[in-house]
Design a protein around this motif. Sequence first.
Motif, short mmCIF file in Angstrom:
data_model
loop_
_atom_site.label_atom_id
_atom_site.label_comp_id
_atom_site.label_asym_id
_atom_site.label_seq_id
_atom_site.Cartn_x
_atom_site.Cartn_y
_atom_site.Cartn_z
N UNK A 86 0.82 -1.22 0.00
CA UNK A 86 0.00 0.00 0.00
C UNK A 86 0.85 1.27 0.00
N UNK A 87 1.87 1.32 0.85
CA UNK A 87 2.70 2.54 0.93
C UNK A 87 3.46 2.80 -0.35
N UNK A 88 3.91 1.75 -1.03
CA UNK A 88 4.64 1.95 -2.29
C UNK A 88 3.71 2.36 -3.43
N UNK A 89 2.44 1.99 -3.34
CA UNK A 89 1.46 2.38 -4.37
C UNK A 89 0.97 3.81 -4.13
N UNK A 90 0.60 4.10 -2.89
CA UNK A 90 0.12 5.45 -2.52
C UNK A 90 1.31 6.28 -2.03
N UNK A 91 2.23 6.59 -2.94
CA UNK A 91 3.45 7.29 -2.51
C UNK A 91 3.30 8.82 -2.55
N UNK A 92 2.34 9.34 -3.32
CA UNK A 92 2.12 10.79 -3.33
C UNK A 92 1.36 11.22 -2.09
N UNK A 93 0.25 10.55 -1.83
CA UNK A 93 -0.53 10.76 -0.61
C UNK A 93 -0.89 9.40 -0.04
N UNK A 94 -0.74 9.18 1.27
CA UNK A 94 -1.03 7.85 1.84
C UNK A 94 -2.52 7.53 1.77
N UNK A 95 -2.80 6.24 1.70
CA UNK A 95 -4.19 5.80 1.71
C UNK A 95 -4.83 6.15 3.04
N UNK A 96 -6.11 6.50 3.02
CA UNK A 96 -6.84 6.81 4.25
C UNK A 96 -6.67 5.67 5.26
N UNK A 97 -6.24 5.98 6.48
CA UNK A 97 -5.92 4.92 7.47
C UNK A 97 -7.07 3.95 7.72
N UNK A 98 -8.30 4.46 7.79
CA UNK A 98 -9.45 3.57 8.04
C UNK A 98 -9.65 2.58 6.90
N UNK A 99 -9.25 2.99 5.68
CA UNK A 99 -9.40 2.12 4.52
C UNK A 99 -8.24 1.13 4.42
N UNK A 100 -7.06 1.60 4.75
CA UNK A 100 -5.87 0.74 4.69
C UNK A 100 -5.97 -0.43 5.66
N UNK A 101 -6.76 -0.26 6.72
CA UNK A 101 -6.88 -1.33 7.73
C UNK A 101 -7.83 -2.44 7.29
N UNK A 102 -8.59 -2.20 6.22
CA UNK A 102 -9.58 -3.18 5.76
C UNK A 102 -9.01 -3.98 4.60
N UNK A 103 -8.83 -5.27 4.79
CA UNK A 103 -8.42 -6.19 3.71
C UNK A 103 -9.49 -7.27 3.60
N UNK A 104 -9.94 -7.54 2.38
CA UNK A 104 -11.02 -8.50 2.18
C UNK A 104 -10.61 -9.60 1.20
N UNK A 105 -11.21 -10.77 1.32
CA UNK A 105 -11.01 -11.80 0.29
C UNK A 105 -11.58 -11.32 -1.04
N UNK A 106 -11.13 -11.93 -2.12
CA UNK A 106 -11.51 -11.49 -3.46
C UNK A 106 -13.02 -11.52 -3.66
#
Length: 360
Positions: A86-106
């Motif tokens: 996530x950090x390497x993809x969102x390098x200009x602005x970080x992903x919203x923390x509440x969203x970064x904490x959510x990981x779901x199965x496909x």
Amino acid sequence: MSKKTKNICTAITVLLAVVLIALFDNDVIGNAYVKRVLNLAAIYAIISVSMNLVNGFTGLFSLGQAGFMAIGAFSVAIFTVPAEYINSIFYLEPMAPWLAAIRLPFVAALLVGGLIAAGLSLLIGYPVLRLKSDYLAIATLGFSEIIRIVFTQMQTITNGALGINRIPGITTMWVPFGAAAVCIGIMVLLIHSSYGRAFQAIREDDIAAEAMGINLSAHKNLAFAVSSFFTAIGGGLYAALLTSVDPKQFYFTMTYNFLLIIVLGGMGSVTGTVIASFIITGGLEWLRFFDEPLTIMGVSIPLFRSGLRMVVFSVLLMLLVLFYSRGLMGQKEFSWDGIYARCKKIKTNLAGLSKKKGGA
């Protein structure tokens, strides 16, 4: 043709399809390129049938498919990218923390995207679906572009114009083809239900349908929501197939591909739409050699250059539409009775021909 014979024919067809997918999936026949084209055709079939549900079966003229695809694609991208990337993809602005904490199965991410698209379609459906014909097309097309532009600006959620990569990819053909079988099967069941008959009544004459007690607003919104849900599912599969998404992939011109498929297959025909999805997706790839420079005996053919493929494809489609103005299937569906009747007619014609020759 007896019911038993039809069941045997159907079972053999399904078995052949399963065997073919297994052979392609295990690289016994074809290659990675062919597999990718077939996977893309299966995904396009889901989206095209969902569009036909609104345009062909309900008689509305919606052009918002690209926007709902984007919702499904970005939902899968946002919720399935591994946390370590996530950090390497969102390098200009970080992903919203509440969203970064959510990981779901496909599968869960696919369903979330579908539900978001369906919910959004209901919000815009009540005011927009009051419009008819070209006005509805323009409104849904504009809504599609609004979604794309909003996604371009949502830097902390969608990574803006840069998009999202490193999405876990589809590793087997059973995923897109299995999803296509389930999604199209559900839509077919809906079409053959009382709701589906109400959709078709609205298509034929909405005033008469309303006089018969059909709630036009509720049924139009239902068709629009179901179509949006499955379009988003297709968008999520599309993102997983490409393993990267960005807003530029979902320009309104993408919707025209699906409109072309349902017009070629037949407005109001599920089997026609599925067949056209494979014909158009495969045809566009097969004609790719027209975009490559061609030299014969040292002489360069000037016509063979980038863009000729689409010219040739357009000419072929024009010829096809001239001879099949209602598409390959019209409003009919594939049936063994129809195949049997056609074969019987050919046999009768051949018998009559041989008798004439014998008499001569």
